[in-house]
Structures are given as C-alpha cells and as structure tokens.
Design an enzyme around this catalytic site. Structure first.
Site, PDB file in Angstrom:
ATOM      1  N   ASP A  16      -1.196  -5.017  -9.967  1.00  0.00           N
ATOM      2  CA  ASP A  16      -0.834  -3.903  -9.079  1.00  0.00           C
ATOM      3  C   ASP A  16      -2.099  -3.378  -8.399  1.00  0.00           C
ATOM      4  O   ASP A  16      -3.055  -2.981  -9.079  1.00  0.00           O
ATOM      5  CB  ASP A  16      -0.136  -2.798  -9.881  1.00  0.00           C
ATOM      6  CG  ASP A  16       0.653  -1.858  -8.976  1.00  0.00           C
ATOM      7  OD1 ASP A  16       0.108  -1.391  -7.960  1.00  0.00           O
ATOM      8  OD2 ASP A  16       1.830  -1.593  -9.290  1.00  0.00           O
ATOM      9  N   HIS A  60      -6.709   4.019  -7.341  1.00  0.00           N
ATOM     10  CA  HIS A  60      -6.334   5.333  -6.799  1.00  0.00           C
ATOM     11  C   HIS A  60      -7.415   6.358  -7.160  1.00  0.00           C
ATOM     12  O   HIS A  60      -7.741   7.240  -6.367  1.00  0.00           O
ATOM     13  CB  HIS A  60      -4.998   5.809  -7.375  1.00  0.00           C
ATOM     14  CG  HIS A  60      -3.785   5.293  -6.663  1.00  0.00           C
ATOM     15  ND1 HIS A  60      -3.459   5.669  -5.387  1.00  0.00           N
ATOM     16  CD2 HIS A  60      -2.822   4.429  -7.056  1.00  0.00           C
ATOM     17  CE1 HIS A  60      -2.328   5.054  -5.016  1.00  0.00           C
ATOM     18  NE2 HIS A  60      -1.930   4.290  -6.019  1.00  0.00           N
ATOM     19  N   SER A  94       4.573   0.290  -4.301  1.00  0.00           N
ATOM     20  CA  SER A  94       4.893  -0.746  -5.291  1.00  0.00           C
ATOM     21  C   SER A  94       6.388  -1.038  -5.350  1.00  0.00           C
ATOM     22  O   SER A  94       6.781  -2.145  -5.735  1.00  0.00           O
ATOM     23  CB  SER A  94       4.402  -0.328  -6.676  1.00  0.00           C
ATOM     24  OG  SER A  94       3.002  -0.333  -6.714  1.00  0.00           O
ATOM     25  N   THR A 131       7.147  -1.540 -10.362  1.00  0.00           N
ATOM     26  CA  THR A 131       7.067  -3.011 -10.321  1.00  0.00           C
ATOM     27  C   THR A 131       8.029  -3.673 -11.310  1.00  0.00           C
ATOM     28  O   THR A 131       8.844  -4.509 -10.897  1.00  0.00           O
ATOM     29  CB  THR A 131       5.620  -3.493 -10.540  1.00  0.00           C
ATOM     30  OG1 THR A 131       4.766  -2.801  -9.629  1.00  0.00           O
ATOM     31  CG2 THR A 131       5.493  -4.981 -10.329  1.00  0.00           C
ATOM     32  N   GLU A 184       2.793  -7.732 -15.595  1.00  0.00           N
ATOM     33  CA  GLU A 184       2.063  -6.910 -14.620  1.00  0.00           C
ATOM     34  C   GLU A 184       0.784  -6.340 -15.225  1.00  0.00           C
ATOM     35  O   GLU A 184       0.810  -5.732 -16.302  1.00  0.00           O
ATOM     36  CB  GLU A 184       2.923  -5.741 -14.124  1.00  0.00           C
ATOM     37  CG  GLU A 184       2.206  -4.986 -12.990  1.00  0.00           C
ATOM     38  CD  GLU A 184       2.850  -3.645 -12.628  1.00  0.00           C
ATOM     39  OE1 GLU A 184       2.683  -3.232 -11.479  1.00  0.00           O
ATOM     40  OE2 GLU A 184       3.482  -3.007 -13.492  1.00  0.00           O
ATOM     41  N   ASP A 201       0.951  -6.725  -5.434  1.00  0.00           N
ATOM     42  CA  ASP A 201       1.932  -6.075  -4.564  1.00  0.00           C
ATOM     43  C   ASP A 201       1.283  -5.503  -3.302  1.00  0.00           C
ATOM     44  O   ASP A 201       1.888  -5.442  -2.249  1.00  0.00           O
ATOM     45  CB  ASP A 201       2.718  -5.011  -5.329  1.00  0.00           C
ATOM     46  CG  ASP A 201       1.836  -4.067  -6.133  1.00  0.00           C
ATOM     47  OD1 ASP A 201       0.593  -4.212  -6.115  1.00  0.00           O
ATOM     48  OD2 ASP A 201       2.396  -3.163  -6.785  1.00  0.00           O
ATOM     49  N   HIS A 202      -0.004  -5.090  -3.424  1.00  0.00           N
ATOM     50  CA  HIS A 202      -0.733  -4.489  -2.290  1.00  0.00           C
ATOM     51  C   HIS A 202      -2.156  -4.228  -2.760  1.00  0.00           C
ATOM     52  O   HIS A 202      -2.454  -4.397  -3.952  1.00  0.00           O
ATOM     53  CB  HIS A 202      -0.088  -3.157  -1.863  1.00  0.00           C
ATOM     54  CG  HIS A 202       0.099  -2.216  -3.006  1.00  0.00           C
ATOM     55  ND1 HIS A 202      -0.950  -1.513  -3.568  1.00  0.00           N
ATOM     56  CD2 HIS A 202       1.196  -1.894  -3.746  1.00  0.00           C
ATOM     57  CE1 HIS A 202      -0.498  -0.796  -4.581  1.00  0.00           C
ATOM     58  NE2 HIS A 202       0.797  -1.015  -4.723  1.00  0.00           N
TER      59      HIS A 202
END
Ligand SMILES: [Zn+2]
Length: 377
Positions: free
Chosen positions: A30, A248, A71, A124, A239, A286-287
């Site tokens: 993630d 973040h 997500s 996710t 994950e 995912d990004h």
C-alpha cells in the site's frame, strides 16, 4: 505405410501448452511505487527480493473519479476489472457489485486466503470480499467478511469491528457458533489443518513493523502451510499495509521498517513459488504515497536524501513484478483494472469482463497543473 514413418524434417513441431498457474499469491504494497522500493534498496544496502522478478511492468492507478486514487478505488480495480470512485469498495461507479479475482477463483474450486498488517476490514483487503459504497463502513464490512463463503483464512488486525460494535453484536461468537469459523487472537497454536479460520491479532491495526516483529512474513508462512494441500490450488492476497501509513507521516525510518518487512514477506512467497514451480507471484501497489523523491538537495549529485512532497497520495504509476506461470503477461504499460484478467488467464480461465473502458475516468491533468504552478514562481 507412410503413416508409420517417423516424422522428421517438414512436420510442424507441436508447441506445448504453456503451464498454468495452480496457485496465485497476489501481494500489494500500500503506497509503494518505485521510489519506496528503490529508497529501501539504497538504505538497506541489501539485495531485496524485488530485484529477483523476471517480469516487470508499469501500472496506471487513476480512479474513475479522480486523477489520484485512494486505496478503496485502487483495490477494487486490482481485485476486479473495474475502476471505480474513490472511497467505494467492490462496486462499480454505479454501485453495482463487481466480482473479484478471489471470488472468481474460489468458484473454480481454489481455496483462498487474505493476510494483512492493518484491519482485515481496511480498504485493500475489503475490496477482495466486500461490497460497500463507503470504505468507512467497517462494521458492515466485518459482517460481509464473516458471511463470505469464499474465504478460507484471513489474518490481520481490526478485532474491534467484530466484538466492540455499535450494534453490540458479538460477531466473533456468531462466526464461531453459526458461520463455521475458528477465530484466534494470535498466530501461535492455531489449527493449520482447519479450512476456515480468522486470526484477529489486534483490536486496532497491527502495531508498526518495529513492534510487531515478523508477524507479516510469519502469517504468510502460516497461510501457505494451510493452503498447500488445496486440491485445486489456492489464491492468497497479502498486503504490506503500513508502507502507506509511514509515507502519509513522511516518516522514513518507519517506511524502511515496513518496506523490509514486506520484502521479507515477498521472499517467503517467492521461495515457495520457486520450490513448487506451479505458483504465480504478482507483487504490485495500489498507489504512491508521500510524493517521495530522492534528490541531492545541494545539487552535487552525491548525497541522496528522502524528500516527501505531500502527506497524501500522488498519481505516480506503480510497478508490477511477476514470477511463475503466466508471469510474462505482466510487462509493458497497463491499467490497474487489467491485472485480474491476466491472473485468471495465467490460471487457464477465461475472464469475462463487463468493464467499460470509457468509464475509466479522468485523464491525468498533473502536467498542466505543474506548468501553471511553475508560471507562478
Ligand atoms: Zn493512504
């Protein structure tokens, strides 16, 4: 007697069918684009597992509603063949539920598992089994998980969504008494021969990597021991959930811990696949989170630092790394909603998609935004 002559010369050689994947291990970091991977390689000085994959591609992550995905939309696209709106789980933009690769492979007789280091109800993992219009509906997601007939095992945190609920339902008791689950609170002493169990190892997300030790790679080993004897093979989703949390927070130490932890989990999966020969491993993200770049602030090109440009996600494409039967499909440029069909194809199943590419959402406008902001400087 011509027919009995041994064939030679001009007879066409039959090309053998490429082997199909019996098992699939689908691993999602993630918030993990190439900067996170390369930063971890530089800082650890170790040969990371990422460098061992023979096939690598690039994945465009934008959602149906936004240039920059969250997500939920990205997970939905990776799990199904639909891009959707940010915040939506397992539904297309019109709130129609979509079939995920976990569900499609379970219908073909494969056993399934999910292993994460966040809530098992977080966006996710939820996109593989739940259908809700808002990712924050954790308690609804927990009920959908409990009632899902396709999941054989699930490991992670988020116990509070099962037994400290606003509706006072004791979902753990219901899972055990009515729905056929065994529910554990630790990886120790679980019955690995049981074919339906949940390990809810923390009330909240799992602790940070530095505190939780080798929980994630151990959970992957546990899942592989359980799924190893599956008659028709298995699908396992894993994950590395907290790379995103660390980015973040723009916290490089935490990010490094999470990257090394996820790399160890990938090593467990890759070692298994190398030993078995019938297992496809697909690692992607995912990004990107944090807008991480690796500049030398003095411009001398010699002292690289980790430099974050945002506390949010970015539109940077992510990489996909593949090993095993069907891995050669995961090269070139692709959309996140393309991965399900490639996985189904690797397993020898036709993927019937009702996805509409023109619903793919906005074209990235980031370049225009950058030019505008440069003009202001
Ligand atoms: Zn995030």
């Amino acid at each position: 007697m011509m027919g009995l002559l041994p064939s030679c010369g001009n007879k066409k050689e039959e090309t053998p069918e490429p082997p199909k994947a019996m098992n699939v291990i689908y691993m999602i970091g993630d918030g993990m684009a190439l900067p996170q991977v390369y930063a971890a390689m530089l800082a650890s000085g170790e040969d990371m597992t990422f460098s061992q994959f023979p096939y690598i591609g690039v994945v465009d992550t934008h959602s149906a509603s936004n240039d920059i995905t969250d997500s939920a939309a990205a997970g939905t696209a990776l799990a199904s063949d639909h891009k959707t709106k940010n915040g939506m789980v397992g539904m297309n933009p019109d709130t129609i539920p979509v079939k995920t690769v976990l569900e499609a492979l379970a219908e073909q007789g494969k056993e399934t598992g999910i292993v994460v280091s966040c809530y098992v109800t977080h966006a996710t993992p939820a996109t593989f089994y739940a259908k809700v219009p808002k990712r924050s509906k954790y308690e609804d997601i927990a009920v959908q998980m409990a009632e899902n007939p396709y999941i054989n095992l699930i490991i992670g945190g988020g116990r509070k969504h099962f037994n400290h609920r606003k509706d006072s339902l004791d979902l753990v008791a219901r899972m055990e008494n009515e729905l056929g689950w065994k529910v554990y609170d630790t990886l120790a002493n679980i019955d690995e021969t049981c074919k339906k169990y949940a390990v809810l190892a923390n009330n909240d997300h799992m602790p940070h990597a530095a505190e939780r030790g080798d929980f994630l790679p151990r959970a992957v080993k546990t899942a592989l021991r359980t799924l190893d004897d599956a008659e028709n093979g298995f699908f396992l989703m894993v994950e590395g959930s907290q790379i995103d949390f660390a980015c973040h927070a723009n916290d490089s130490t935490w990010m490094m811990d999470e990257m090394l932890d996820f790399d160890y989990a990938i090593k467990v999966a890759l070692d298994y696949a190398k030993e078995k020969g019938n297992t496809l491993v697909v690692v992607t993200a995912d990004h990107e989170t944090g807008g991480l770049t690796l500049p030398d602030p003095l411009g001398k090109y010699t002292n690289v630092v980790f430099d974050y440009s945002t506390g949010s996600h970015t539109c940077l494409p992510v990489m996909v790394y593949a090993y095993g039967p069907g891995a050669e499909q995961f090269t070139g440029w692709m959309q996140n909603r393309d991965l399900k069909a490639k996985i189904m194809n690797a397993c020898g199943f036709e993927n019937i998609s009702d996805s509409i590419p023109e619903n793919d959402g906005p074209k990235i406008k980031a370049i225009k935004v950058n030019l505008d902001s440069n003009a202001n400087n």
